[in-house]
Scaffold this motif. Structure first.
Motif: not given
Lengths: 284, 242
Positions: A232-249
């Motif tokens: 369900g995510t449209v985009h995800s990035t990871r930097e070390g243990d930091r995750w950034e997820l884009h999701t409509p829901d």
């Protein structure tokens, strides 16, 4: 077609403002061009209204070349920002513009709530009044197409509503509108069809509802040593243990995180900005 | 349409009369202070009136077209007008006409002061010929103004215009007669457009043989500034807005 751009490219020196853009506007449409500042919206508009020529590709307005004055007879545009000649009175500005049309509309001041200001010099108007006058000028020549470039930037809520009303009633009478904005809210309030532009390219073109789903995403960030579920995510990035997820829901994503028993910390959820949403549209 | 744009450009500028007043007042005041109290003889005093008239035309052309156009480019009004169903030339013709109108207004005080309080004289046909010559002589300043206006932002156009204007006017013999110049300044003077402009108008008004070199130089400046103006306009078209 009211206005078309086919395979249009335009560079300024080393900057590529438009990199192969296609846009077709049919009669009666209310099209919103959505994109961050510097995306190429204003350049595209300047080509469509005949202010400049594309480096390659083709632009038409009412079937002809927009650089030919006669093809601009049914076009209404508005000065960007507040570029009105400060020393002229409102009535004089209106007369100057009206003199260019065979049958100018007599009631644009009323329509945009500017009655009684004819004798005032434009330099003495409030910011909102200037903006409304600028937009009113687009309607003087009884246009079939109105092009509005960032019409409500810097306006208060009430002035913005008056403007939106004017645009809606024009559209309801069969007029065609092409509008740019970097506010999703403005595009949502007016446009039926949305064209998303970024870095000189069209990223998406479709009905408002479809585009909104793509653009209105949430940005969920968290710290976790292991990969979180990415359904369900449209985009995800990871930097070390930091995750950034884009999701409509975002709700579903958080629920999935908890279900999967991911040992996350520092969870943050906020709506993604347009710029961030565009990233998820370009990068899978 | 040309008349329409001319009328509104005049209206726009007349509402801020200070620019007009200063352009028109300076040459007339110079005449009052530096010529009227003295006795230079009819010929020299006529030449002084001519020099200051050229000065008035030069300043109104350089400032209307240099600073005026630069200012226009920074506002979105001009591009807006270009989206109206009208070709570009009526607007440009209107601007040139309005510049010419202000130049005409600027020379009236100096001519009136010259006629009333100095020994300067000219027959009516000579005066008319002189005004025609002023228009021709003003061309390099009109075109040079356009070149500045289309290539520089207002903040730069204003000081650049001032920087060019005064030394060129002085070296061209518009404020002091070139007969007083030492040899080196006379050499500089002959290559300025202001000197050629002065020679041309003096020739028209007083029928004294002009310096041919100065006239050739004036023609050269007209061609050069025309080329610069066209170049600046084209370049501006490519970068005005994103």
């Amino acid at each position: 077609m009211i206005a078309t751009a086919s395979g249009v490219r335009k560079s300024f020196g080393t900057t590529t403002a438009l990199d192969g853009v296609d846009l077709h506007v049919a009669p009666g449409e209310l099209v919103g061009l959505l994109g961050p500042n510097g995306a190429g919206k204003s350049t595209l508009i300047s080509l469509l209204v005949g202010l400049r020529r594309p480096d390659s590709g083709k632009v038409t307005l009412f079937g002809g070349d927009p650089r030919v004055a006669a093809n601009r007879r049914a076009l209404g545009t508005t000065p960007q920002e507040t570029g009105l000649p400060q020393t002229l009175r409102v009535g004089e500005v209106l007369d100057l513009v009206s003199a260019h049309y065979p049958d100018p509309a007599p009631d644009v001041l009323e329509r945009f709530g500017l009655t009684g200001l004819e004798r005032r010099q434009t330099g003495g108007l409030s910011g909102g009044q200037k903006r409304r006058l600028a937009v009113a000028l687009a309607f003087v020549g009884r246009p079939r197409l109105v092009v509005l470039d960032e019409p409500t930037t810097g306006l208060d809520v009430e002035a913005r509503r008056t403007l939106w009303e004017g645009v809606r009633s024009f559209h309801a009478e069969g007029g065609t509108v092409l509008l740019t904005s970097h506010y999703l809210e403005e595009i949502e309030a007016l446009a039926g069809r949305v064209v998303v532009v970024d870095r000189g390219r069209v990223l998406a073109d479709g009905p408002l509802a479809d585009i909104r789903d793509k653009v209105a995403v949430s940005r969920v960030s968290l710290r976790s040593a292991i990969a979180p579920p990415l359904d369900g995510t449209v985009h995800s990035t990871r930097e070390g243990d930091r995750w950034e997820l884009h999701t409509p829901d975002a709700d579903a994503l958080v629920r999935a995180l908890v279900h999967a028993d991911v040992p996350f910390t520092d969870l943050q959820v906020r709506p993604a900005s347009l710029e961030e949403a565009f990233v998820s549209m370009t990068a899978p | 349409m040309t008349v329409l744009h001319w009328r509104y450009l005049l209206l726009e500028q007349i509402r801020v009369p200070i620019g007009l007043v200063s352009t028109a007042a300076f040459p007339a005041l110079s005449l009052l202070f530096f010529v009227v109290p003295f006795d230079y003889g009819a010929a020299d005093e006529t030449a002084a009136v001519v020099g200051l008239s050229v000065f008035a035309v030069m300043s109104s052309f350089l400032f209307t077209f240099g600073v005026g156009v630069a200012d226009d480019r920074e506002r979105s009004w001009d591009p807006y007008l270009r989206t109206l169903p009208v070709a570009a030339w009526p607007r440009i013709a209107g601007r040139i006409l309005s510049g010419a109108t202000f130049a005409l207004v600027a020379i009236i005080p100096v001519i009136v002061v010259g006629a009333l309080f100095t020994q300067a004289t000219a027959t009516v046909p000579r005066l008319v010929l002189g005004i025609v010559a002023l228009v021709v002589a003003g061309l390099p300043f009109l075109l040079g103004g356009l070149a500045i206006g289309y290539s520089l932002p207002v903040k730069a156009a204003l000081p650049v215009t001032q920087l060019i204007f005064f030394p060129v006017a002085f070296a061209g013999g518009l404020l002091l007669p070139p007969q007083l110049f030492p040899g080196w300044l006379e050499a500089v003077s002959l290559v300025t457009p202001a000197r050629g402009a002065r020679e041309l108008v003096v020739w028209a008004v007083q029928d004294t043989a002009p310096d041919t070199l100065a006239l050739v130089v004036l023609a050269g400046w007209t061609v050069l500034t025309a080329a610069l103006a066209v170049w600046a306009y084209r370049r501006d078209e490519g970068r005005r807005f994103r």
